[in-house]
Design an enzyme around this catalytic site. Structure first.
Site, PDB file in Angstrom:
ATOM      1  N   LYS A 185       0.730  -0.977   0.446  1.00  9.89           N
ATOM      2  CA  LYS A 185      -0.279   0.086   0.310  1.00  9.89           C
ATOM      3  C   LYS A 185       0.979   1.441   0.386  1.00  9.89           C
ATOM      4  O   LYS A 185       0.729   2.007  -1.093  1.00  9.89           O
ATOM      5  CB  LYS A 185      -0.834   0.318   1.282  1.00  9.89           C
ATOM      6  CG  LYS A 185      -2.330  -0.803   1.340  1.00  9.89           C
ATOM      7  CD  LYS A 185      -2.940  -0.856   2.064  1.00  9.89           C
ATOM      8  CE  LYS A 185      -2.018  -0.378   3.923  1.00  9.89           C
ATOM      9  NZ  LYS A 185      -2.010  -1.961   4.028  1.00  9.89           N
ATOM     10  N   ARG A 208      -9.048   1.837   9.489  1.00  8.33           N
ATOM     11  CA  ARG A 208      -8.704   0.554   9.948  1.00  8.33           C
ATOM     12  C   ARG A 208      -9.756  -0.568   9.871  1.00  8.33           C
ATOM     13  O   ARG A 208      -8.984  -1.295  10.318  1.00  8.33           O
ATOM     14  CB  ARG A 208      -7.122   0.623  10.214  1.00  8.33           C
ATOM     15  CG  ARG A 208      -5.805   0.287  10.091  1.00  8.33           C
ATOM     16  CD  ARG A 208      -5.183  -0.093   9.496  1.00  8.33           C
ATOM     17  NE  ARG A 208      -3.938  -0.535  10.060  1.00  8.33           N
ATOM     18  CZ  ARG A 208      -3.160  -0.024   9.734  1.00  8.33           C
ATOM     19  NH1 ARG A 208      -3.362   1.412   9.052  1.00  8.33           N
ATOM     20  NH2 ARG A 208      -1.519  -0.491  10.059  1.00  8.33           N
ATOM     21  N   ARG A 259      11.407  -6.050   5.431  1.00  2.00           N
ATOM     22  CA  ARG A 259      11.768  -4.865   5.412  1.00  2.00           C
ATOM     23  C   ARG A 259      12.136  -3.889   6.705  1.00  2.00           C
ATOM     24  O   ARG A 259      12.973  -3.155   6.417  1.00  2.00           O
ATOM     25  CB  ARG A 259      10.554  -4.421   5.820  1.00  2.00           C
ATOM     26  CG  ARG A 259      10.007  -2.892   5.041  1.00  2.00           C
ATOM     27  CD  ARG A 259       8.091  -2.996   5.067  1.00  2.00           C
ATOM     28  NE  ARG A 259       7.887  -3.348   5.932  1.00  2.00           N
ATOM     29  CZ  ARG A 259       6.007  -2.502   6.286  1.00  2.00           C
ATOM     30  NH1 ARG A 259       4.944  -2.464   5.066  1.00  2.00           N
ATOM     31  NH2 ARG A 259       5.936  -2.607   7.183  1.00  2.00           N
ATOM     32  N   ARG A 299      11.167  -2.457   9.523  1.00  2.00           N
ATOM     33  CA  ARG A 299      10.856  -1.239  10.087  1.00  2.00           C
ATOM     34  C   ARG A 299      11.317  -1.609  11.737  1.00  2.00           C
ATOM     35  O   ARG A 299      10.721  -3.084  12.522  1.00  2.00           O
ATOM     36  CB  ARG A 299       9.571  -1.658  10.085  1.00  2.00           C
ATOM     37  CG  ARG A 299       9.313   0.253  10.598  1.00  2.00           C
ATOM     38  CD  ARG A 299       7.940   0.656   9.094  1.00  2.00           C
ATOM     39  NE  ARG A 299       7.269   0.185   9.945  1.00  2.00           N
ATOM     40  CZ  ARG A 299       5.699  -0.008   9.075  1.00  2.00           C
ATOM     41  NH1 ARG A 299       4.944   0.124   7.530  1.00  2.00           N
ATOM     42  NH2 ARG A 299       4.705  -0.025   9.902  1.00  2.00           N
ATOM     43  N   ARG A 303      -0.022  -8.264  13.505  1.00  2.00           N
ATOM     44  CA  ARG A 303      -0.358  -7.084  12.866  1.00  2.00           C
ATOM     45  C   ARG A 303      -0.734  -7.957  11.721  1.00  2.00           C
ATOM     46  O   ARG A 303      -2.507  -7.377  11.982  1.00  2.00           O
ATOM     47  CB  ARG A 303       0.890  -6.274  12.284  1.00  2.00           C
ATOM     48  CG  ARG A 303       1.323  -5.047  13.593  1.00  2.00           C
ATOM     49  CD  ARG A 303       2.264  -5.102  12.891  1.00  2.00           C
ATOM     50  NE  ARG A 303       2.418  -3.987  11.609  1.00  2.00           N
ATOM     51  CZ  ARG A 303       3.181  -4.466  10.450  1.00  2.00           C
ATOM     52  NH1 ARG A 303       4.340  -4.469  11.607  1.00  2.00           N
ATOM     53  NH2 ARG A 303       3.070  -3.393   9.565  1.00  2.00           N
TER      54      ARG A 303
HETATM   55  P1  AMP Z   1       0.888   1.656   9.244  1.00  2.00           P
HETATM   56  O1  AMP Z   1       2.090   1.747   8.357  1.00  2.00           O
HETATM   57  O2  AMP Z   1      -0.563   1.940   8.574  1.00  2.00           O
HETATM   58  O3  AMP Z   1       1.200   0.127   8.342  1.00  2.00           O
HETATM   59  O4  AMP Z   1       1.095   1.802  10.052  1.00  2.00           O
HETATM   60  C1  AMP Z   1       1.024   1.225  11.404  1.00  2.00           C
HETATM   61  C2  AMP Z   1       1.065   1.357  12.424  1.00  2.00           C
HETATM   62  O5  AMP Z   1       0.627   2.512  13.100  1.00  2.00           O
HETATM   63  C3  AMP Z   1       0.072   0.550  13.091  1.00  2.00           C
HETATM   64  O6  AMP Z   1       0.461  -1.135  13.535  1.00  2.00           O
HETATM   65  C4  AMP Z   1      -0.978   0.798  14.142  1.00  2.00           C
HETATM   66  O7  AMP Z   1      -0.161   0.792  15.298  1.00  2.00           O
HETATM   67  C5  AMP Z   1      -1.135   2.287  13.601  1.00  2.00           C
HETATM   68  N1  AMP Z   1      -1.815   2.861  12.668  1.00  2.00           N
HETATM   69  C6  AMP Z   1      -1.339   3.664  11.535  1.00  2.00           C
HETATM   70  N2  AMP Z   1      -3.003   3.760  11.045  1.00  2.00           N
HETATM   71  C7  AMP Z   1      -3.850   3.753  11.776  1.00  2.00           C
HETATM   72  C8  AMP Z   1      -4.712   3.801  11.723  1.00  2.00           C
HETATM   73  N3  AMP Z   1      -6.305   3.988  11.653  1.00  2.00           N
HETATM   74  N4  AMP Z   1      -5.885   3.517  13.589  1.00  2.00           N
HETATM   75  C9  AMP Z   1      -5.549   2.395  14.398  1.00  2.00           C
HETATM   76  N5  AMP Z   1      -3.608   2.351  14.189  1.00  2.00           N
HETATM   77  C10 AMP Z   1      -2.742   3.068  12.876  1.00  2.00           C
END
Ligand code: AMP
Length: 184
Positions: free
Chosen positions: A14, A89, A128, A130, A141
């Site tokens: 994404k 989400r 990755r 991270r 996750r």
């Molecule tokens: P991502 O980079 O989208 O994989 O997000 C990394 C982390 O940020 C996730 O595992 C959540 O802990 C938090 N996060 C990102 N977007 C959201 C969201 N819309 N709602 C809740 N937590 C989020």
């Protein structure tokens, strides 16, 4: 002008694809994960509150996220379109987004779901590197995705607003498929 929502499990590509398509369409790529990581790096109030959830691979509480998205969509660059990556989400975040868009006189054009099999996701995430990409957190996750985010696939397909793309192709192939959708 495009207003797009990107859905898909962690590791589906994404972020990469949203960034490429945003450049192509000259609109902002709004990644809630990136905004949160920057907040954690700077230890802002939001970052301090969000960090523990992110480290465990859990979702950050809705209230923190919805305020952040609200503020971001009101910024002038978002008037000409946007790609939302990582938000909504949960179904409650999706309902909040409906209300928010209505209140600012906007609507989205479509929701794009990047479909990728689990084996590929884990492989990609492990490579990755991270902070939240160690194996236990990755599995959590993916679990959180299935429980809380995957229901959005039905939520949006019931409204006939969902387009699924095979994300298990090369970056260029996925980008080409996305450009076709945007140009159609
Ligand atoms: P991502 O980079 O989208 O994989 O997000 C990394 C982390 O940020 C996730 O595992 C959540 O802990 C938090 N996060 C990102 N977007 C959201 C969201 N819309 N709602 C809740 N937590 C989020």
């Amino acid at each position: 002008m495009a207003r797009l929502i990107f859905l898909g499990p962690p590791g589906a590509g994404k972020g990469t694809q949203a960034s490429l398509l945003a450049q192509h369409c000259e609109i902002p790529h709004i990644s809630t994960g990136e905004i949160l990581r920057a907040a954690v790096a700077h230890q802002t109030e939001l970052g301090v509150k969000a960090q523990g959830y992110m480290d465990r691979g859990e979702l950050v509480p809705d209230q923190l996220i919805v305020d952040l998205v609200h503020e971001r969509l009101l910024q002038p660059d978002a008037a000409s379109g946007w790609i939302l990556d990582g938000f909504p989400r949960t179904v409650s975040q999706a309902k909040f987004l409906d209300e928010l868009l209505e209140s600012i006189g906007q609507s989205y054009d479509c929701v794009i779901n990047l479909d990728v099999p689990d084996e590929t996701l884990v492989k990609r995430l492990l490579s990755r590197g991270r902070a939240d990409d160690n194996e236990d957190v990755i599995l959590n996750r993916l679990h959180v995705y299935r429980e809380q985010t995957a229901p959005l696939i039905d939520f949006y397909s019931d409204r006939q607003q969902l387009r699924s793309i095979d994300g298990n192709q090369t970056v260029d192939q996925v980008t080409a498929a996305l450009k076709q959708i945007v140009q159609a």
